[in-house]
Write a protein that holds these residues in place. Sequence first.
Motif, PDB file in Angstrom:
ATOM      1  N   ASN A 163      -3.033   1.093  -4.063  1.00 41.08           N
ATOM      2  CA  ASN A 163      -2.194  -0.214  -4.187  1.00 41.08           C
ATOM      3  C   ASN A 163      -1.951  -0.518  -5.710  1.00 41.08           C
ATOM      4  OD1 ASN A 163      -4.847  -0.994  -5.035  1.00 41.08           O
ATOM      5  ND2 ASN A 163      -4.728  -3.046  -4.065  1.00 41.08           N
ATOM      6  N   SER A 164      -2.168   0.216  -6.677  1.00 41.36           N
ATOM      7  CA  SER A 164      -1.976   0.150  -8.123  1.00 41.36           C
ATOM      8  C   SER A 164      -0.545   0.460  -8.262  1.00 41.36           C
ATOM      9  CB  SER A 164      -2.977   1.057  -8.986  1.00 41.36           C
ATOM     10  OG  SER A 164      -2.815   2.204  -8.509  1.00 41.36           O
ATOM     11  N   LYS A 186      -6.197  15.417   5.391  1.00 44.52           N
ATOM     12  CA  LYS A 186      -5.734  14.175   5.867  1.00 44.52           C
ATOM     13  C   LYS A 186      -4.280  14.410   6.317  1.00 44.52           C
ATOM     14  CE  LYS A 186      -8.017  12.254   1.759  1.00 44.52           C
ATOM     15  NZ  LYS A 186      -7.858  11.484   0.329  1.00 44.52           N
ATOM     16  N   GLY A 193      -3.281  13.867  -0.800  1.00 43.84           N
ATOM     17  CA  GLY A 193      -2.819  12.650  -0.810  1.00 43.84           C
ATOM     18  C   GLY A 193      -3.980  11.532  -0.894  1.00 43.84           C
ATOM     19  N   PHE A 203      -6.105   8.106   4.042  1.00 37.24           N
ATOM     20  CA  PHE A 203      -5.713   8.720   2.900  1.00 37.24           C
ATOM     21  C   PHE A 203      -6.698   8.128   1.996  1.00 37.24           C
ATOM     22  CE2 PHE A 203      -2.120  10.462   4.813  1.00 37.24           C
ATOM     23  CZ  PHE A 203      -1.600  11.705   4.272  1.00 37.24           C
ATOM     24  N   PHE A 237      -1.875  -5.908   1.136  1.00 31.79           N
ATOM     25  CA  PHE A 237      -3.470  -5.712   0.918  1.00 31.79           C
ATOM     26  C   PHE A 237      -3.632  -6.936   0.131  1.00 31.79           C
ATOM     27  CE2 PHE A 237      -7.143  -3.831  -0.841  1.00 31.79           C
ATOM     28  CZ  PHE A 237      -7.917  -3.455   0.295  1.00 31.79           C
ATOM     29  N   LEU A 268     -12.089  10.900  -8.983  1.00 27.57           N
ATOM     30  CA  LEU A 268     -11.658  11.486  -7.723  1.00 27.57           C
ATOM     31  C   LEU A 268     -11.387  12.807  -7.772  1.00 27.57           C
ATOM     32  CD1 LEU A 268      -9.086   8.690  -6.371  1.00 27.57           C
ATOM     33  CD2 LEU A 268     -11.264   9.095  -5.812  1.00 27.57           C
ATOM     34  N   TYR A 271      -6.208  -5.957   5.156  1.00 29.56           N
ATOM     35  CA  TYR A 271      -4.807  -5.641   5.308  1.00 29.56           C
ATOM     36  C   TYR A 271      -4.245  -6.887   6.116  1.00 29.56           C
ATOM     37  CZ  TYR A 271      -6.081  -0.777   4.656  1.00 29.56           C
ATOM     38  OH  TYR A 271      -6.767   0.409   4.108  1.00 29.56           O
ATOM     39  N   SER A 297      -2.303   3.970 -10.904  1.00 32.34           N
ATOM     40  CA  SER A 297      -3.506   4.410 -11.701  1.00 32.34           C
ATOM     41  C   SER A 297      -4.381   5.344 -10.677  1.00 32.34           C
ATOM     42  CB  SER A 297      -4.199   3.697 -12.590  1.00 32.34           C
ATOM     43  OG  SER A 297      -4.515   2.347 -11.655  1.00 32.34           O
ATOM     44  N   ILE A 338       0.814  -1.203   0.050  1.00 26.23           N
ATOM     45  CA  ILE A 338       0.140   0.110   0.145  1.00 26.23           C
ATOM     46  C   ILE A 338       0.818   1.283  -0.029  1.00 26.23           C
ATOM     47  CG2 ILE A 338      -1.565   1.333   1.533  1.00 26.23           C
ATOM     48  CD1 ILE A 338      -3.064  -1.048   1.020  1.00 26.23           C
ATOM     49  N   SER A 352      -9.355  14.861  -6.147  1.00 27.27           N
ATOM     50  CA  SER A 352      -7.876  15.265  -6.156  1.00 27.27           C
ATOM     51  C   SER A 352      -7.260  14.969  -7.521  1.00 27.27           C
ATOM     52  CB  SER A 352      -7.101  14.821  -4.980  1.00 27.27           C
ATOM     53  OG  SER A 352      -7.104  13.163  -5.120  1.00 27.27           O
TER      54      SER A 352
END
Length: 166
Positions: free
Chosen positions: A44-45, A99, A40, A92, A155, A64, A160, A59, A26, A66
Motif C-alpha cells: 500500500n506504499s 501465490k 508478487g 500476496f 486500506f 522480505l 479493508y 517501498s 492496495i 523476494s
Amino acid sequence: MSQPPITHQEFTRAFRDTLGMFATGIAVLATRAPNGDPIGLTVNSFNSVSLDPPLIVWSMSLHLPSLAVFENCEYYSVNVLSSDQQHLSQTFASRADDKFAGLEIDDGLYGVPLLRHCCARFECRNTVRHQGGDHLVFISEVVRFEREDRSPLIFHAGAYRTLAPL
Ligand SMILES: Cc1cc2nc3c(=O)[nH]c(=O)nc-3n(C[C@H](O)[C@H](O)[C@H](O)COP(=O)(O)O)c2cc1C
C-alpha cells in the motif's frame, strides 16, 4: 506537561497506527524470478511521483525474501486491486509458496505477470532505488498502463474498506 517515557515498541505501534490514518489503495507488485517463476507481494506504499516523465514510487521491506528478485528485475507490474479482490491482497501478503496457483494471468512487457480484473495495471521499468531506513524505495518509469471502470479496494486504519460517496 511532561509525558511518561514510552518504549520503542510502543513508539513503533503508535507511529504505524498514525500512518494508517492515511487511506490508500492496495496493489500487487509482480515480476518474474530469474528461473521464470512469477513473484508478487501486496503493497500500500504505491503512489504517483511525476507525470512527465511518468514515474511511480513504492517501498519494500529489506527483510522480505523476494527483495533480491525485485531489486534486480528489469521490469515489474503494479496491479491496483478492485474491491472484490481482497482475497488477492491476503494471498500476496502471505508467505505462500505459490501465490499464483490457480490464477489466470496475462503476460506483460518482457513477460511480467499481470493480474486480471484490476482497477488499473502499470508496467514499469526498474530504474532508481534508494535505501530509506528499513525499506528500499523504488522510483520507476511507467512504460505502459491501462485502467478499468471498477471500484478500488481501500486500506485504512488496518482494515479493508470500499469507497462510499460523500
Ligand atoms: C495492506 C498491506 C500493505 C502492505 N504494504 C507493504 C509495502 O508497502 N511494502 C512492503 O514491503 N510490504 C508490504 N506489505 C507486507 C507484504 O505484503 C508481506 O510482507 C509479504 O509477505 C511479502 O511477500 P514475500 O514474503 O513473498 O516477500 C503489506 C501487507 C498488507 C496486508
